[in-house]
Write a protein that holds these residues in place. Structure first.
Motif, mmCIF file in Angstrom:
data_model
loop_
_atom_site.group_PDB
_atom_site.id
_atom_site.type_symbol
_atom_site.label_atom_id
_atom_site.label_comp_id
_atom_site.label_asym_id
_atom_site.label_seq_id
_atom_site.Cartn_x
_atom_site.Cartn_y
_atom_site.Cartn_z
ATOM 1 N N UNK A 178 0.813 -1.220 0.000
ATOM 2 C CA UNK A 178 0.000 0.000 0.000
ATOM 3 C C UNK A 178 0.846 1.270 0.000
ATOM 4 N N UNK A 179 2.170 1.121 0.000
ATOM 5 C CA UNK A 179 3.055 2.278 0.131
ATOM 6 C C UNK A 179 3.920 2.446 -1.099
ATOM 7 N N UNK A 180 3.941 3.654 -1.658
ATOM 8 C CA UNK A 180 4.805 3.956 -2.788
ATOM 9 C C UNK A 180 6.176 4.387 -2.270
ATOM 10 N N UNK A 181 7.215 3.624 -2.628
ATOM 11 C CA UNK A 181 8.595 3.964 -2.318
ATOM 12 C C UNK A 181 9.411 3.821 -3.587
ATOM 13 N N UNK A 207 11.007 9.118 -3.390
ATOM 14 C CA UNK A 207 10.165 9.206 -2.201
ATOM 15 C C UNK A 207 10.355 7.974 -1.340
ATOM 16 N N UNK A 208 10.443 8.197 -0.019
ATOM 17 C CA UNK A 208 10.496 7.119 0.954
ATOM 18 C C UNK A 208 9.180 7.121 1.732
ATOM 19 N N UNK A 209 9.128 6.351 2.789
ATOM 20 C CA UNK A 209 7.914 6.292 3.597
ATOM 21 C C UNK A 209 7.554 7.682 4.124
ATOM 22 N N UNK A 249 -3.223 6.769 8.290
ATOM 23 C CA UNK A 249 -2.429 6.494 9.485
ATOM 24 C C UNK A 249 -1.070 5.899 9.129
ATOM 25 N N UNK A 250 -1.037 5.063 8.101
ATOM 26 C CA UNK A 250 0.218 4.401 7.738
ATOM 27 C C UNK A 250 1.168 5.329 6.983
ATOM 28 N N UNK A 251 0.635 6.196 6.147
ATOM 29 C CA UNK A 251 1.482 6.957 5.221
ATOM 30 C C UNK A 251 1.921 8.308 5.784
ATOM 31 N N UNK A 252 1.039 9.019 6.459
ATOM 32 C CA UNK A 252 1.339 10.407 6.822
ATOM 33 C C UNK A 252 2.283 10.481 8.015
#
Length: 605
Positions: A218-221, A266-268, A455-458
């Motif tokens: 779910x995270x773009x890195x 971009x990282x987390x 909650x996970x990304x910001x």
């Protein structure tokens, strides 16, 4: 019919359960990029003359340079501590002074940029590529001279200079603001007898993948770029396909932009982004050098033709820092097109963006992210209350129709068509929509995923405390049954271990109880399979969500509590009297054993 309604709810919840379990048990495979051996010696970056129509200033792979102990210029701002190396004018030492790696006392600050020669080197540099009439241009290995300034601060820029000895003097004025934005004003003064043509460029280099790469679906890195207002993002294994070496030359990902563009990594929680003038076209390039495992993002600006005695200046910005929503929003308002999209809002961006804005606004007034999540839950439940009210009323009417439904079953027998027609007439006469009872649940699923994403990304949730033992709402509940929530003299299991999935914390247990109590507003289903699934569902979710971020579990508990109160109140308003304690007692009763068809022979007394 209530049974159909339950089937639809069951199908929805089970579908959600299957998706979550699948990605939990089978996360996307981590692909290790190949590092190829290069037989021929590769030339140094930025030195060769390149044609403006066919190549960039960085077409050849960087050779392994000698580590030069070049002089450095200090960087001191409210957000940064670091240095600029005069070798290439690189920003290659940068720590974020407002962020620590962990919550442990004495934890070091987050290191964003590292110089070449260190593990996971990551830095940015700016230079020129000669096009016509000039051979000597500054590149990443050039040793610059500090012409003015001694420390880079928001009030004091610094200027680097380099004379090529052939009639051209290059300068780079570097400035920085109070947040995370640097500006590089690259200029060339032509004191020679003839006109020259050359291209300024900026680049960001990353040696290997970052050590803290999460590889979570779910995270773009990885690399990303905004090209003419269209966002494109890549994984690191995508960029591996854009190889550049002496044996196999595969074209880099090169985009000729018109305007409104930027690119970088971009990282987390952090990112480094090159931002040329938003009204000027430039060449956006993503590439990979397998011989040294280097990922590179380049912004190559248009050709500058400088007449004898004239000069030219091009300014490029570099964002290097935390993905703070407010800071990035301000840069977008100042002209960086769609810069807020550098935060990964996901597919449900139309929900995640307003949800985060509301959460951020609530936190400004409340001052605590945990209570802000609860306030957000109350607001969301209030917004969907009309729909929930209609749903609960429909469910209450369905209960009232249950005796008539049973009569209809008896009269229809095995005639399914007659049963279906009778049901439709019964619903129509009583103005009941059997599907409306599922609408709140269906609406809850995208809201749940959107809040999970927020909650996970910001970064605003990172290390955000609630109260007591909850010190980080972006991490799982640190308490554990394993040590009786801290009463026993040993620590909780590692959050990443399988043991932690079984020995869950206090919040997940409260979550399971809240789901279980919510079920007790209604009697258990008569169907044995449904009854078993509904009985196990709260406890399955309790263990599944035990490893989720505490902030998400807080939201789910608050949502269950408010839903319980809403449903109980609406049912009482419509004449229904939920027998909560009776339903709880029933759930603890043992099922009677089925009677045998044949009578057993009587035994002797």
């Amino acid at each position: 019919m209530e049974e159909q309604n339950r089937n639809l709810i069951l199908a929805t919840v089970l579908s959600f359960l299957v998706i979550v379990i699948w990605f939990w048990l089978f996360p996307p495979e981590e692909i290790t990029p190949p590092v190829e051996e290069v037989a021929a010696e590769q030339s140094e970056l930025g030195v060769p003359t390149v044609e403006a129509t066919t190549a960039t200033a960085t077409e050849t792979a960087p050779a392994q340079p000698a580590v030069v102990d070049a002089p450095r210029v200090a960087i001191e701002t409210p957000q940064f501590a670091g240095t600029i190396s005069l070798q290439g004018g690189r920003i290659d030492q940068l720590s974020l002074t407002q962020y620590n790696e962990t919550l442990a006392e004495g934890s070091p600050t987050v290191t964003l940029l590292k110089p070449e020669g260190e593990a996971s080197a990551h830095y940015s540099t700016f230079g020129w590529a000669g096009v016509e009439g000039i051979d000597a241009v500054p590149g990443p290995e050039t040793i610059w001279t500090l012409e003015s300034g001694d420390t880079l601060t928001p009030e004091t820029p610094v200027t680097l200079a380099w004379d090529n000895g052939a009639g051209q003097i290059f300068r780079t004025e570097i400035s920085v603001d109070e947040d995370f934005m640097f500006a590089f004003a690259q200029s060339v003064e032509n004191t020679g007898p003839d006109a020259i043509s050359l291209r300024p460029y900026g680049l960001i280099r990353r040696h290997g993948e970052p050590q803290d790469l999460k590889n979570f679906f779910i995270l773009q890195e990885g690399p990303l770029q905004m090209s003419d207002g269209v966002l494109e993002s890549y994984d690191y294994d995508d960029i591996v396909d854009f190889r550049v070496n002496e044996i196999e030359r595969v074209p880099a990902e090169r985009v000729e932009t018109t305007s409104e563009s930027w690119l970088g990594f971009t990282d987390h929680y952090w990112q480094t982004i090159l931002i040329p003038d938003q009204a000027t076209p430039f060449r956006s390039v993503q590439k990979y050098f397998p011989s040294r495992d280097i990922y590179q993002a380049e912004a190559v600006m248009p050709v500058q033709t400088v007449a004898a005695g004239a000069s030219a200046t091009v300014t490029t910005q570099l964002f290097a820092g935390a993905k703070e929503w407010e800071a990035i929003r301000n840069y977008e308002r100042e002209g960086v097109v769609r810069f807020l999209d550098s935060i990964d809002w996901g597919w449900f961006f139309f929900l995640t963006k307003p949800i985060f804005w509301l959460l951020h606004t609530l936190n400004i007034y409340i001052g605590n992210m945990g209570w802000s999540i609860i306030a957000l839950t109350i607001i969301i439940k209030a917004l969907v209350l009309p729909l929930a009210y209609k749903s609960y009323v429909s469910m209450a009417k369905m209960k009232e129709l249950q005796p008539e439904m049973e009569k209809l079953k008896e009269s229809a027998g095995e005639d399914k068509q007659k049963m279906q027609q009778g049901m439709m007439k019964l619903y129509k006469d009583n103005k009941v929509n059997p599907a409306s009872g599922c609408l709140p649940i269906l609406l809850q699923i995208p809201i749940f995923f959107s809040l999970y994403k927020v909650i996970f990304v910001t970064i605003e949730l990172r290390h955000a405390a609630w109260f007591g033992w909850i010190k980080d709402l972006s991490a799982p509940d640190p308490s554990s049954i394993f040590n009786l929530f801290g009463l026993l003299p040993w620590g909780a299991p590692d959050p990443n271990s399988i043991v932690a999935l079984l020995f869950i914390g206090i919040l997940p247990i409260i979550l399971g109880i809240s789901m279980w109590l919510q079920q007790k507003l209604n009697p258990s289903p008569t169907d044995p399979t449904q009854k078993m699934i509904f009985a196990w569902m709260p406890w399955v979710f309790m263990f599944m969500l035990g490893s989720f971020a505490s902030g998400l579990v807080v939201y789910w508990i608050a949502n269950n509590t408010i839903t319980f109160i809403q449903q109980y109140t609406i049912m009482r308003m419509n004449g229904a009297k939920p027998d909560i304690f009776g339903n709880i007692r029933e759930s603890f009763k043992k099922e009677p054993k089925p009677a045998n068809d044949a009578k057993a022979p009587k035994g002797k007394k």
